[in-house]
Design a protein around this motif. Structure first.
Motif, PDB file in Angstrom:
ATOM      1  N   ASP A  62       0.805  -1.225   0.000  1.00  0.00           N
ATOM      2  CA  ASP A  62       0.000   0.000   0.000  1.00  0.00           C
ATOM      3  C   ASP A  62       0.836   1.272   0.000  1.00  0.00           C
ATOM      4  O   ASP A  62       0.431   2.290  -0.569  1.00  0.00           O
ATOM      5  N   GLU A  63       2.026   1.251   0.626  1.00  0.00           N
ATOM      6  CA  GLU A  63       2.831   2.470   0.704  1.00  0.00           C
ATOM      7  C   GLU A  63       3.307   2.945  -0.669  1.00  0.00           C
ATOM      8  O   GLU A  63       3.719   4.096  -0.818  1.00  0.00           O
ATOM      9  N   SER A  64       3.229   2.059  -1.666  1.00  0.00           N
ATOM     10  CA  SER A  64       3.685   2.422  -3.014  1.00  0.00           C
ATOM     11  C   SER A  64       2.562   2.952  -3.907  1.00  0.00           C
ATOM     12  O   SER A  64       2.808   3.282  -5.070  1.00  0.00           O
ATOM     13  N   LYS A  65       1.356   3.054  -3.372  1.00  0.00           N
ATOM     14  CA  LYS A  65       0.236   3.481  -4.223  1.00  0.00           C
ATOM     15  C   LYS A  65       0.387   4.919  -4.709  1.00  0.00           C
ATOM     16  O   LYS A  65       0.042   5.238  -5.850  1.00  0.00           O
ATOM     17  N   ALA A  66       0.891   5.791  -3.854  1.00  0.00           N
ATOM     18  CA  ALA A  66       1.057   7.193  -4.261  1.00  0.00           C
ATOM     19  C   ALA A  66       2.080   7.306  -5.387  1.00  0.00           C
ATOM     20  O   ALA A  66       1.899   8.092  -6.328  1.00  0.00           O
ATOM     21  N   THR A  67       3.155   6.527  -5.309  1.00  0.00           N
ATOM     22  CA  THR A  67       4.166   6.582  -6.356  1.00  0.00           C
ATOM     23  C   THR A  67       3.660   5.928  -7.636  1.00  0.00           C
ATOM     24  O   THR A  67       4.010   6.361  -8.741  1.00  0.00           O
ATOM     25  N   PHE A  68       2.831   4.909  -7.493  1.00  0.00           N
ATOM     26  CA  PHE A  68       2.253   4.271  -8.674  1.00  0.00           C
ATOM     27  C   PHE A  68       1.348   5.246  -9.419  1.00  0.00           C
ATOM     28  O   PHE A  68       1.324   5.279 -10.650  1.00  0.00           O
ATOM     29  N   GLU A  69       0.640   6.069  -8.678  1.00  0.00           N
ATOM     30  CA  GLU A  69      -0.215   7.083  -9.306  1.00  0.00           C
ATOM     31  C   GLU A  69       0.621   8.062 -10.121  1.00  0.00           C
ATOM     32  O   GLU A  69       0.234   8.463 -11.224  1.00  0.00           O
ATOM     33  N   LYS A  70       1.795   8.443  -9.591  1.00  0.00           N
ATOM     34  CA  LYS A  70       2.703   9.318 -10.337  1.00  0.00           C
ATOM     35  C   LYS A  70       3.223   8.608 -11.591  1.00  0.00           C
ATOM     36  O   LYS A  70       3.355   9.215 -12.654  1.00  0.00           O
ATOM     37  N   ALA A  71       3.519   7.312 -11.461  1.00  0.00           N
ATOM     38  CA  ALA A  71       4.018   6.540 -12.604  1.00  0.00           C
ATOM     39  C   ALA A  71       2.960   6.456 -13.704  1.00  0.00           C
ATOM     40  O   ALA A  71       3.272   6.558 -14.893  1.00  0.00           O
ATOM     41  N   ILE A  72       1.710   6.285 -13.310  1.00  0.00           N
ATOM     42  CA  ILE A  72       0.610   6.255 -14.279  1.00  0.00           C
ATOM     43  C   ILE A  72       0.527   7.584 -15.026  1.00  0.00           C
ATOM     44  O   ILE A  72       0.328   7.616 -16.254  1.00  0.00           O
ATOM     45  N   TYR A  73       0.685   8.673 -14.291  1.00  0.00           N
ATOM     46  CA  TYR A  73       0.652  10.007 -14.895  1.00  0.00           C
ATOM     47  C   TYR A  73       1.684  10.107 -16.020  1.00  0.00           C
ATOM     48  O   TYR A  73       1.370  10.564 -17.131  1.00  0.00           O
ATOM     49  N   PHE A  74       2.913   9.666 -15.744  1.00  0.00           N
ATOM     50  CA  PHE A  74       3.962   9.742 -16.761  1.00  0.00           C
ATOM     51  C   PHE A  74       3.733   8.736 -17.878  1.00  0.00           C
ATOM     52  O   PHE A  74       4.020   9.025 -19.042  1.00  0.00           O
ATOM     53  N   ALA A  75       3.211   7.565 -17.555  1.00  0.00           N
ATOM     54  CA  ALA A  75       2.905   6.586 -18.597  1.00  0.00           C
ATOM     55  C   ALA A  75       1.866   7.143 -19.571  1.00  0.00           C
ATOM     56  O   ALA A  75       1.973   6.965 -20.788  1.00  0.00           O
ATOM     57  N   ASN A  76       0.872   7.838 -19.043  1.00  0.00           N
ATOM     58  CA  ASN A  76      -0.162   8.430 -19.900  1.00  0.00           C
ATOM     59  C   ASN A  76       0.416   9.554 -20.761  1.00  0.00           C
ATOM     60  O   ASN A  76       0.090   9.666 -21.953  1.00  0.00           O
ATOM     61  N   ILE A  77       1.276  10.382 -20.165  1.00  0.00           N
ATOM     62  CA  ILE A  77       1.905  11.464 -20.925  1.00  0.00           C
ATOM     63  C   ILE A  77       2.747  10.902 -22.068  1.00  0.00           C
ATOM     64  O   ILE A  77       2.714  11.393 -23.199  1.00  0.00           O
ATOM     65  N   LEU A  78       3.512   9.853 -21.751  1.00  0.00           N
ATOM     66  CA  LEU A  78       4.423   9.258 -22.729  1.00  0.00           C
ATOM     67  C   LEU A  78       3.726   8.284 -23.669  1.00  0.00           C
ATOM     68  O   LEU A  78       4.337   7.789 -24.621  1.00  0.00           O
ATOM     69  N   LYS A  79       2.447   7.998 -23.378  1.00  0.00           N
ATOM     70  CA  LYS A  79       1.661   7.026 -24.155  1.00  0.00           C
ATOM     71  C   LYS A  79       2.372   5.670 -24.200  1.00  0.00           C
ATOM     72  O   LYS A  79       2.516   5.036 -25.246  1.00  0.00           O
ATOM     73  N   ALA A  80       2.816   5.258 -23.021  1.00  0.00           N
ATOM     74  CA  ALA A  80       3.587   4.018 -22.900  1.00  0.00           C
ATOM     75  C   ALA A  80       2.759   2.914 -22.256  1.00  0.00           C
ATOM     76  O   ALA A  80       1.886   3.177 -21.423  1.00  0.00           O
ATOM     77  N   LYS A  81       3.040   1.699 -22.651  1.00  0.00           N
ATOM     78  CA  LYS A  81       2.447   0.529 -21.995  1.00  0.00           C
ATOM     79  C   LYS A  81       3.274   0.226 -20.757  1.00  0.00           C
ATOM     80  O   LYS A  81       4.498   0.146 -20.820  1.00  0.00           O
ATOM     81  N   MET A  82       2.603   0.067 -19.613  1.00  0.00           N
ATOM     82  CA  MET A  82       3.312  -0.189 -18.377  1.00  0.00           C
ATOM     83  C   MET A  82       3.351  -1.688 -18.086  1.00  0.00           C
ATOM     84  O   MET A  82       2.327  -2.364 -18.162  1.00  0.00           O
ATOM     85  N   HIS A  83       4.528  -2.171 -17.767  1.00  0.00           N
ATOM     86  CA  HIS A  83       4.711  -3.579 -17.419  1.00  0.00           C
ATOM     87  C   HIS A  83       5.003  -3.654 -15.927  1.00  0.00           C
ATOM     88  O   HIS A  83       6.119  -3.350 -15.486  1.00  0.00           O
ATOM     89  N   LEU A  84       3.989  -4.016 -15.144  1.00  0.00           N
ATOM     90  CA  LEU A  84       4.150  -4.112 -13.702  1.00  0.00           C
ATOM     91  C   LEU A  84       4.999  -5.342 -13.392  1.00  0.00           C
ATOM     92  O   LEU A  84       4.736  -6.434 -13.884  1.00  0.00           O
ATOM     93  N   LEU A  85       6.004  -5.145 -12.548  1.00  0.00           N
ATOM     94  CA  LEU A  85       6.970  -6.210 -12.299  1.00  0.00           C
ATOM     95  C   LEU A  85       7.201  -6.405 -10.810  1.00  0.00           C
ATOM     96  O   LEU A  85       7.522  -5.469 -10.080  1.00  0.00           O
ATOM     97  N   MET A  86       7.067  -7.661 -10.383  1.00  0.00           N
ATOM     98  CA  MET A  86       7.433  -8.055  -9.029  1.00  0.00           C
ATOM     99  C   MET A  86       8.511  -9.120  -9.142  1.00  0.00           C
ATOM    100  O   MET A  86       8.314 -10.143  -9.811  1.00  0.00           O
ATOM    101  N   VAL A  87       9.655  -8.871  -8.520  1.00  0.00           N
ATOM    102  CA  VAL A  87      10.786  -9.793  -8.597  1.00  0.00           C
ATOM    103  C   VAL A  87      10.831 -10.657  -7.340  1.00  0.00           C
ATOM    104  O   VAL A  87      10.821 -10.143  -6.218  1.00  0.00           O
ATOM    105  N   ASN A  88      10.871 -11.957  -7.541  1.00  0.00           N
ATOM    106  CA  ASN A  88      11.035 -12.904  -6.445  1.00  0.00           C
ATOM    107  C   ASN A  88      12.490 -13.303  -6.328  1.00  0.00           C
ATOM    108  O   ASN A  88      13.144 -13.594  -7.337  1.00  0.00           O
ATOM    109  N   THR A  89      13.004 -13.321  -5.118  1.00  0.00           N
ATOM    110  CA  THR A  89      14.382 -13.749  -4.871  1.00  0.00           C
ATOM    111  C   THR A  89      14.368 -14.905  -3.868  1.00  0.00           C
ATOM    112  O   THR A  89      13.376 -15.102  -3.150  1.00  0.00           O
TER     113      THR A  89
END
Length: 274
Positions: free
Chosen positions: A160-187
């Motif tokens: 949940d703490e990353s939701k505010a930053t994700f909203e900012k990322a969406i803003y830039f993705a929309n401006i750039l007209k980019a497809k966003m690839h959400l990634l979770m890395v397992n180690t």
């Protein structure tokens, strides 16, 4: 996006960042703020006087203005609205001050990365800005004739703490007209099954009203390597992630994945402060 800040030491790396800023400014009708930092030795400063009264400060101010004039004459900056500022701060404090004063939307910085002992001991100015800036920071390593972002990897733990930053990322993705690839890395040290990872990611994105994305779980020996290897596998144009802004001894022991990426990734990296 209306205002872009480009800190510059007039190096090739800084000019690479400025060229990207110019491409974005022309496309999105932005103003560009150029910032040069003069870090004057503290022992030279009389506490009762200002920097502006120092002969050394006057000399370097004039030199910076001359370099600004030469820079602004470059053809790729033609018809753009440019502002120049010189600050007497450490780089991250100067960036913070200018971002607040002018309501900057994006900071763009150049970097050639550092490695080994030098990285551990002194880091880089770009790294300091990434760690502390409340404004999103885009770091570029190379010269770009065009800056077309089709595939944008956003790496996160999707808590949940990353939701505010994700909203900012969406803003830039929309401006750039980019497809966003959400990634979770397992180690190996922090393993979550793919099913649980995908469920967490699906729950995370609910309510954002954003649909131009894919969900991806990638296994690797470290988060940093996973982000870089996945980005390479899809030939991503941009990597984005959150940064916690850790400082001091906590930062030294815990490190920062975003700062590691800034140093080691060959692709442009954009960071969003939590």
């Amino acid at each position: 996006m209306k205002k872009i800040l480009v800190p510059t030491d007039f190096s090739t790396q800084a000019e690479n960042a400025l060229k990207v800023a110019a491409l974005l400014a022309k496309k999105h009708h932005c103003e560009i703020y150029l910032l040069h930092i003069l870090e004057m030795p503290i022992q030279q400063v009389d506490p009762l006087s200002s920097y502006n009264n120092l002969p050394e400060a006057v000399y370097f101010m004039k030199l910076a203005h001359k370099q600004f004039e030469e820079l602004k004459a470059k053809a790729y900056l033609k018809d753009l609205k440019l502002h120049e500022t010189v600050e007497f701060h450490e780089i991250f404090k100067g960036v913070f001050h200018v971002c607040k004063k002018h309501d900057i939307d994006l900071v763009i910085m150049g970097s050639n990365g550092v490695s080994g002992l030098r990285e551990m001991l002194i880091g880089s100015n770009t790294e300091k800005v990434v760690r502390t800036s409340e404004t999103p920071v885009l770091v570029v390593k190379n010269e770009h004739e065009t800056f077309k972002i089709n595939d944008f990897v956003f790496a996160s733990d999707f808590k949940d703490e990353s939701k505010a930053t994700f909203e900012k990322a969406i803003y830039f993705a929309n401006i750039l007209k980019a497809k966003m690839h959400l990634l979770m890395v397992n180690t190996p040290n922090k393993f979550i099954t793919s099913a649980k990872s995908k469920d967490r990611m699906k729950t995370f994105v609910e309510g954002f009203g954003f649909s131009n994305y894919t969900i991806n779980v990638y296994n690797d020996i470290s988060i940093e390597k996973g982000i870089m290897n996945f980005s390479q596998s899809i030939n991503a144009d941009l990597i984005g992630m959150s940064t916690h802004g850790r400082q001091g001894i906590s930062h030294f022991f815990n490190g920062s994945i975003s700062e590691d990426l800034v140093n080691h990734a060959k692709r442009p990296v954009i960071t969003f402060r939590i």
